[in-house]
Every structure is written in structure tokens, then in C-alpha cells.
Design a protein around this motif. Structure first.
Motif, short mmCIF file in Angstrom:
data_model
loop_
_atom_site.label_atom_id
_atom_site.label_comp_id
_atom_site.label_asym_id
_atom_site.label_seq_id
_atom_site.Cartn_x
_atom_site.Cartn_y
_atom_site.Cartn_z
N MET A 1 0.84 -1.19 0.00
CA MET A 1 0.00 0.00 0.00
C MET A 1 0.88 1.25 0.00
N THR A 2 0.66 2.14 -0.95
CA THR A 2 1.44 3.37 -1.04
C THR A 2 0.82 4.45 -0.15
N ARG A 3 1.53 5.57 0.05
CA ARG A 3 0.99 6.67 0.83
C ARG A 3 -0.26 7.24 0.17
N GLU A 4 -0.26 7.30 -1.17
CA GLU A 4 -1.42 7.81 -1.90
C GLU A 4 -2.63 6.90 -1.71
N GLU A 5 -2.41 5.59 -1.75
CA GLU A 5 -3.50 4.63 -1.55
C GLU A 5 -4.05 4.71 -0.13
N LEU A 6 -3.16 4.91 0.85
CA LEU A 6 -3.59 5.06 2.24
C LEU A 6 -4.48 6.28 2.40
N TYR A 7 -4.05 7.41 1.85
CA TYR A 7 -4.83 8.64 1.97
C TYR A 7 -6.20 8.49 1.30
N LYS A 8 -6.24 7.88 0.14
CA LYS A 8 -7.50 7.66 -0.56
C LYS A 8 -8.43 6.78 0.26
N MET A 9 -7.89 5.75 0.90
CA MET A 9 -8.70 4.86 1.73
C MET A 9 -9.26 5.61 2.95
N LEU A 10 -8.43 6.44 3.57
CA LEU A 10 -8.87 7.17 4.75
C LEU A 10 -9.96 8.19 4.44
N LEU A 11 -9.99 8.68 3.20
CA LEU A 11 -11.00 9.66 2.80
C LEU A 11 -12.36 9.04 2.49
N GLU A 12 -12.41 7.73 2.34
CA GLU A 12 -13.67 7.07 1.99
C GLU A 12 -14.71 7.30 3.07
N LEU A 223 0.50 2.79 9.72
CA LEU A 223 -0.85 2.61 9.19
C LEU A 223 -0.85 1.73 7.95
N ARG A 224 0.11 1.93 7.08
CA ARG A 224 0.17 1.12 5.86
C ARG A 224 0.37 -0.35 6.20
N GLU A 225 1.21 -0.62 7.18
CA GLU A 225 1.44 -2.02 7.57
C GLU A 225 0.22 -2.60 8.26
N TYR A 226 -0.45 -1.79 9.09
CA TYR A 226 -1.62 -2.26 9.83
C TYR A 226 -2.76 -2.62 8.88
N TYR A 227 -2.97 -1.80 7.86
CA TYR A 227 -4.09 -2.02 6.95
C TYR A 227 -3.75 -3.00 5.82
N ASP A 228 -2.55 -3.54 5.84
CA ASP A 228 -2.16 -4.52 4.82
C ASP A 228 -1.35 -5.61 5.49
N GLN A 229 -2.03 -6.44 6.30
CA GLN A 229 -1.34 -7.41 7.14
C GLN A 229 -1.17 -8.78 6.48
N GLN A 230 -1.25 -8.83 5.17
CA GLN A 230 -1.15 -10.11 4.47
C GLN A 230 0.30 -10.49 4.18
N GLN A 231 1.21 -9.56 4.36
CA GLN A 231 2.60 -9.83 4.02
C GLN A 231 3.32 -10.53 5.17
#
Length: 285
Positions: A1-12, A223-231
Motif C-alpha cells: 500500500m502506497t501513501r497515496e492509496e492510504l490517503y485515498k482509503m482514509l478519505l472514503e 498505518l500502511r502495515e496495519y491495513y495490509d497485514q497479508q505480508q
């Protein structure tokens, strides 16, 4: 998850945010009050069934279990709450000690308290947060750490006001984080009392960071690691990211003590004694 993807997700928008965001301000206030009153009635009825009498907002417990309760820091002390609900811990993994949520926008959260330690981080925008009767104006990058039982309320957030709630659940959080900060540190003593002490008063620490790049980057990585815990290794890396964030807050306090406000400074002598007992006398009989 990139910083841009994180920000977009948080704005939903969540469903409840969609319910409130298009209302005129006066109607929004009426609807919000009605929503909270309905929620409060149901929650208080549920809490009244519990064997303990503490009325603490956001009790914690294991998911799919009816057992829940106050932080060790609140045992033996009765606290009133305006509204109440549950935050659930998982029985394993990161969710056993840490829950991260984006704070709902467009709603006025009336005064309440928690049974766990909560960290508010303003990812973007601004926020008015009243804690222990003191109004704090948070800006992007600021942190507010609140001990269990600390009363606070949050004014409605706007569309671009993104506040992140990092919830450290009692018992397990203390076991995971341990004593990672240097001894005789105000922040270390504050965290210890918040997570371990059974006789702590409501306290908070407000860090006016002014967009300090190091903590902004560290929090975004967490936050990026927390919201993408599949790795692979995600659980261990989240723990390391949390260590890093707390150490950076300690570093900032060392450099800018005038920009860090506590309701009161914890007693360092008592904290040292409790630290010693915990580390050396856990298994004494």
C-alpha cells in the motif's frame, strides 16, 4: 500500500458519515444528538447487566466473548460515561494489543472516557478536542495521548479532517511494548501509569508537532502495515513501527519540551518503584 492509496482509503465515507455529511448544520446537530441518545440507552442497558459497576465508555473484551472490563488503571474506581460501546480484542496477533480506527467525521462526540489508553493522531486538517475540561486545537501531525478514564469530547470533523485513533489495549499492550523508552522519562512514566497502574488519575499528553516529518512518516508506515497485514512478518513489523513512533515522540519531547503539555507530570519516584517491582518481583510468593 502506497501513501497515496492510504490517503485515498482514509478519505472514503462510512455509511454513518454519508448519513450526516449532506445535512444542514442545525439538522446535523439534532440528528447527531438523537443518534447518541439512542445509542446511549442501548449501551447503558447492556452495561448495567455486567457484574461490575464501572460505566466506562469503550470497554474492551475478546471478540465473540461476553467477558470485558475496565483497564487495570480503573479497578476500584467508579467512572461515569455519556455513551458506551465495545472495542474488541482478538485472541491472537496484533489485534490482541492494538486497534487502529479512523475517527468518524461530521459528528459531535459528547464527553466520554475509555477503559484503555488512546492516542489521537491528526493525519490531516484540524480538530477541536476538549480533554479534562481543557480545549486543545489540534493541527496536522499533532498527537494527543489519553490515559484510561480521561474525559474528552471531539467537535465535528470536516471532510478533509482525518483523525486516527490508536488504541492500546490493557495488559497485552504492556506485555508487548514493555519498557522501551529510557528510564526516568516523563513519557515513559506516563505510559507506564496508563497501562499498568491501578491507582492513576485521568491524565493526558498533548504533542504540538507542527508537522514534524519524522513522526508523520513513521505513523504513515505504521498505518500502511496495519491495513495490509497479508505480508510475511507484518505482525512483527507493526510492533517495531509502534516502538519507533513512541521513541520519536520521546525524542521530540527531549528537544521541544515546551511544546508538550501534560495535565500533570507523573510521579517519577513511584513509577521507578513500580517498574522495579514489575521487573523483579512478578513471581514472588
Amino acid at each position: 500500500m502506497t501513501r497515496e492509496e492510504l490517503y485515498k482509503m482514509l478519505l472514503e465515507y462510512t455509511p454513518i458519515e454519508n448519513h450526516f455529511r449532506f445535512m444542514p448544520k442545525e439538522q446535523q446537530q439534532r440528528e447527531n444528538l438523537r443518534f447518541l441518545e439512542t445509542f446511549q440507552d442501548a449501551a447503558c442497558q447492556e452495561i448495567s447487566k455486567r457484574p461490575h459497576k464501572e460505566q466506562i465508555m469503550l470497554l474492551y473484551g475478546l471478540r465473540d466473548s461476553r467477558q470485558s472490563g475496565p483497564s487495570p488503571a480503573l479497578k476500584g474506581r467508579t467512572t461515569s460515561a455519556t455513551v458506551a460501546e465495545n472495542v474488541y480484542a482478538e485472541d491472537q496477533g496484533v489485534g490482541k494489543w492494538l486497534v487502529i480506527q479512523r475517527h468518524p467525521r461530521f459528528q459531535h462526540f459528547l464527553e466520554h472516557s475509555h477503559s484503555f489508553l488512546e492516542i489521537n493522531y491528526l493525519y490531516s486538517g484540524c480538530c477541536e478536542n476538549t480533554v479534562n475540561g481543557n480545549t486543545l486545537f489540534m493541527k496536522q501531525g499533532d498527537f494527543l495521548i489519553m490515559a484510561p478514564g480521561c474525559p474528552h469530547q471531539v467537535r465535528p470533523l470536516g471532510e478533509r479532517d482525518l483523525m486516527i485513533n490508536l488504541i492500546l489495549l490493557p495488559v497485552y499492550a504492556e506485555g508487548v511494548l514493555g519498557r522501551i523508552l529510557p528510564a526516568n522519562s516523563i513519557l515513559s512514566d506516563f505510559l507506564f501509569f496508563s497501562l499498568c497502574s491501578t491507582d492513576s488519575e485521568p491524565n493526558y499528553a498533548f504533542f504540538e508537532m507542527q508537522g514534524w516529518a519524522e513522526t508523520e512518516e513513521a505513523t504513515a508506515d505504521l498505518l500502511r502495515e496495519y491495513y495490509d497485514q497479508q505480508q510475511a512478518g507484518s505482525e512483527e513489523l507493526i510492533q517495531c513501527r509502534m516502538y519507533q513512533l513512541l521513541l520519536l515522540l520521546w525524542r521530540y519531547q527531549q528537544q521541544h519540551l515546551e511544546k508538550v503539555r501534560y495535565a500533570f507530570y507523573p510521579d517519577s519516584t513511584v513509577a521507578s518503584i513500580l517498574h522495579y517491582i514489575q521487573e523483579n518481583c512478578t513471581h514472588c510468593t
